[in-house]
Design a protein around this motif. Structure first.
Motif, PDB file in Angstrom:
ATOM      1  N   ARG A  96      15.720  -6.514 -28.442  1.00 50.48           N
ATOM      2  CA  ARG A  96      15.310  -5.817 -27.218  1.00 50.48           C
ATOM      3  C   ARG A  96      16.295  -4.727 -26.808  1.00 50.48           C
ATOM      4  O   ARG A  96      15.927  -3.794 -26.081  1.00 50.48           O
ATOM      5  CB  ARG A  96      15.168  -6.814 -26.068  1.00 50.48           C
ATOM      6  CG  ARG A  96      14.043  -7.817 -26.224  1.00 50.48           C
ATOM      7  CD  ARG A  96      12.699  -7.138 -26.263  1.00 50.48           C
ATOM      8  NE  ARG A  96      11.609  -8.090 -26.344  1.00 50.48           N
ATOM      9  CZ  ARG A  96      10.351  -7.765 -26.635  1.00 50.48           C
ATOM     10  NH1 ARG A  96      10.043  -6.503 -26.883  1.00 50.48           N
ATOM     11  NH2 ARG A  96       9.418  -8.681 -26.689  1.00 50.48           N
ATOM     12  N   VAL A 121      -3.793  -5.234 -19.753  1.00 50.85           N
ATOM     13  CA  VAL A 121      -2.703  -4.387 -20.256  1.00 50.85           C
ATOM     14  C   VAL A 121      -3.268  -3.161 -20.964  1.00 50.85           C
ATOM     15  O   VAL A 121      -2.777  -2.045 -20.790  1.00 50.85           O
ATOM     16  CB  VAL A 121      -1.800  -5.193 -21.215  1.00 50.85           C
ATOM     17  CG1 VAL A 121      -0.843  -4.259 -21.956  1.00 50.85           C
ATOM     18  CG2 VAL A 121      -1.003  -6.229 -20.440  1.00 50.85           C
ATOM     19  N   ARG A 122      -4.324  -3.361 -21.752  1.00 53.73           N
ATOM     20  CA  ARG A 122      -4.920  -2.235 -22.479  1.00 53.73           C
ATOM     21  C   ARG A 122      -5.641  -1.277 -21.526  1.00 53.73           C
ATOM     22  O   ARG A 122      -5.478  -0.051 -21.616  1.00 53.73           O
ATOM     23  CB  ARG A 122      -5.897  -2.745 -23.524  1.00 53.73           C
ATOM     24  CG  ARG A 122      -6.485  -1.636 -24.402  1.00 53.73           C
ATOM     25  CD  ARG A 122      -7.349  -2.204 -25.507  1.00 53.73           C
ATOM     26  NE  ARG A 122      -7.853  -1.165 -26.390  1.00 53.73           N
ATOM     27  CZ  ARG A 122      -7.167  -0.605 -27.385  1.00 53.73           C
ATOM     28  NH1 ARG A 122      -5.920  -1.008 -27.631  1.00 53.73           N
ATOM     29  NH2 ARG A 122      -7.698   0.333 -28.134  1.00 53.73           N
ATOM     30  N   GLN A 129       0.787  -6.918 -28.512  1.00 49.33           N
ATOM     31  CA  GLN A 129       1.978  -7.749 -28.359  1.00 49.33           C
ATOM     32  C   GLN A 129       1.701  -8.962 -27.483  1.00 49.33           C
ATOM     33  O   GLN A 129       2.224 -10.057 -27.733  1.00 49.33           O
ATOM     34  CB  GLN A 129       3.117  -6.917 -27.767  1.00 49.33           C
ATOM     35  CG  GLN A 129       3.669  -5.864 -28.710  1.00 49.33           C
ATOM     36  CD  GLN A 129       4.764  -5.032 -28.070  1.00 49.33           C
ATOM     37  OE1 GLN A 129       5.003  -5.117 -26.868  1.00 49.33           O
ATOM     38  NE2 GLN A 129       5.448  -4.223 -28.869  1.00 49.33           N
ATOM     39  N   SER A 176       1.877   0.410 -21.396  1.00 46.54           N
ATOM     40  CA  SER A 176       2.774   0.514 -22.544  1.00 46.54           C
ATOM     41  C   SER A 176       3.772   1.630 -22.284  1.00 46.54           C
ATOM     42  O   SER A 176       3.442   2.624 -21.625  1.00 46.54           O
ATOM     43  CB  SER A 176       1.975   0.805 -23.823  1.00 46.54           C
ATOM     44  OG  SER A 176       1.070  -0.246 -24.107  1.00 46.54           O
ATOM     45  N   THR A 219       3.420   2.226 -28.856  1.00 48.87           N
ATOM     46  CA  THR A 219       3.584   0.800 -28.573  1.00 48.87           C
ATOM     47  C   THR A 219       2.267   0.198 -28.117  1.00 48.87           C
ATOM     48  O   THR A 219       1.707   0.625 -27.104  1.00 48.87           O
ATOM     49  CB  THR A 219       4.647   0.573 -27.482  1.00 48.87           C
ATOM     50  OG1 THR A 219       5.880   1.154 -27.901  1.00 48.87           O
ATOM     51  CG2 THR A 219       4.843  -0.913 -27.227  1.00 48.87           C
ATOM     52  N   ASN A 220       1.763  -0.764 -28.861  1.00 45.17           N
ATOM     53  CA  ASN A 220       0.520  -1.446 -28.509  1.00 45.17           C
ATOM     54  C   ASN A 220       0.876  -2.723 -27.754  1.00 45.17           C
ATOM     55  O   ASN A 220       0.979  -3.797 -28.329  1.00 45.17           O
ATOM     56  CB  ASN A 220      -0.292  -1.774 -29.765  1.00 45.17           C
ATOM     57  CG  ASN A 220      -1.694  -2.265 -29.438  1.00 45.17           C
ATOM     58  OD1 ASN A 220      -1.966  -2.727 -28.329  1.00 45.17           O
ATOM     59  ND2 ASN A 220      -2.591  -2.172 -30.400  1.00 45.17           N
ATOM     60  N   ARG A 221       1.086  -2.589 -26.454  1.00 49.59           N
ATOM     61  CA  ARG A 221       1.500  -3.728 -25.648  1.00 49.59           C
ATOM     62  C   ARG A 221       0.414  -4.806 -25.560  1.00 49.59           C
ATOM     63  O   ARG A 221       0.717  -5.996 -25.476  1.00 49.59           O
ATOM     64  CB  ARG A 221       1.878  -3.259 -24.248  1.00 49.59           C
ATOM     65  CG  ARG A 221       2.629  -4.292 -23.442  1.00 49.59           C
ATOM     66  CD  ARG A 221       4.029  -4.488 -23.981  1.00 49.59           C
ATOM     67  NE  ARG A 221       4.966  -3.511 -23.435  1.00 49.59           N
ATOM     68  CZ  ARG A 221       6.169  -3.274 -23.950  1.00 49.59           C
ATOM     69  NH1 ARG A 221       6.569  -3.927 -25.021  1.00 49.59           N
ATOM     70  NH2 ARG A 221       6.974  -2.380 -23.408  1.00 49.59           N
ATOM     71  N   SER A 222      -0.827  -4.394 -25.600  1.00 53.11           N
ATOM     72  CA  SER A 222      -1.924  -5.362 -25.565  1.00 53.11           C
ATOM     73  C   SER A 222      -1.872  -6.274 -26.793  1.00 53.11           C
ATOM     74  O   SER A 222      -2.054  -7.491 -26.684  1.00 53.11           O
ATOM     75  CB  SER A 222      -3.259  -4.627 -25.508  1.00 53.11           C
ATOM     76  OG  SER A 222      -4.326  -5.546 -25.515  1.00 53.11           O
TER      77      SER A 222
END
Length: 257
Positions: A94, A31-32, A47, A37, A42-45
């Protein structure tokens, strides 16, 4: 000689723990590296990592609590209530940052409650946690996914096509109808995952209910019947959840203002 359920399941040992940690790290790294993201903030990694750790903690707690819930009616009802509240909060967060988030309780309840009551009233499922908790969890999870997908698509579409809504209002459409014409087609796509799962069951995937019943010692025919019921119930639950979500968005009850 056929394997028992305990022999067929994954062994709970250090090797399994290490493998799960590796899978979680792989997901976070991909993901990173892929920058998956929605925006820079937004830091999806992160999350992904937090979601994995939370899942481990929550399942550990549930494993302890469910032992008590399956033998105590009040404990069972409390457990189901907690499941519902968490689902409402998750769906609401959400969809919107404002106070309208709690209205996601409506699509979740309209879809799930009648299905669970039908199971209890017909005697197909006894008021025992060992049967009721997993079935309710499956239906609630399906309603949660459909509500979030429908709500996000509807709200996004209304924001993107705001000019079309204003044009419809200028032509004399009521506010609800103008918004509904824009939001409904986009929100209907929330039904696609459930439809695809039902269409491909047994050909592409063997869902959890089928595998769980089979590992529990039931015949393949009985496992198939349970899975068919779950899939049909999910389609009904998700259809109701999407319909109510779209209506709430069209009426402005759930919004991002």
């Amino acid at each position: 000689m056929p394997l028992s359920a305990s022999q067929s399941l994954l062994p709970v040992n250090l090797t399994l723990g290490v493998l799960m940690c590796v899978l979680l790290l792989v997901a976070a790294v991909v993901v990173r590296a892929g920058r998956l993201s929605p925006d820079e903030g937004t830091n999806r990694s992160r999350q992904v990592l937090i979601a994995g750790v939370r899942a481990a903690v929550q399942l550990g707690v549930v494993s302890l609590v469910i032992t008590w819930a399956v033998t105590n009616v009040l404990g069972l009802l409390a457990f189901l209530l907690v499941m519902f509240v968490v689902a409402v909060r998750t769906a609401g967060r959400r969809l919107t940052p404002n106070g309208t988030w709690w209205l996601t309780a409506a699509p979740l309840a309209v879809g799930v409650v009648p299905a669970v009551l039908a199971l209890l009233l017909t005697g197909l499922v006894p008021l025992k946690g060992i049967s009721l908790v997993p079935l309710t969890g499956i239906l609630l999870g399906g309603a949660l996914t459909a509500t979030v997908l429908a709500g996000r698509r509807a709200l996004d579409e209304l924001r993107t096509r705001e000019g079309e809504v204003e044009a419809a209002l200028a032509l004399g459409f009521p506010d609800r109808d103008a918004r509904l014409e824009i939001a409904r087609p986009a929100a209907s796509e929330a039904l696609l995952p459930g439809l695809d799962q039902t269409r491909t069951v047994g050909l592409v995937t063997l869902p959890g209910a089928f595998v769980g019943v089979l590992l529990g010692g039931a015949s393949p025919l009985a496992a198939g019947a349970v899975q068919l019921f779950v899939l049909l119930a999910l389609m009904a639950v998700q259809s109701l959840a999407v319909s109510v979500t779209v209506e709430l968005v069209a009426r402005g009850r759930i919004n991002r203002d």
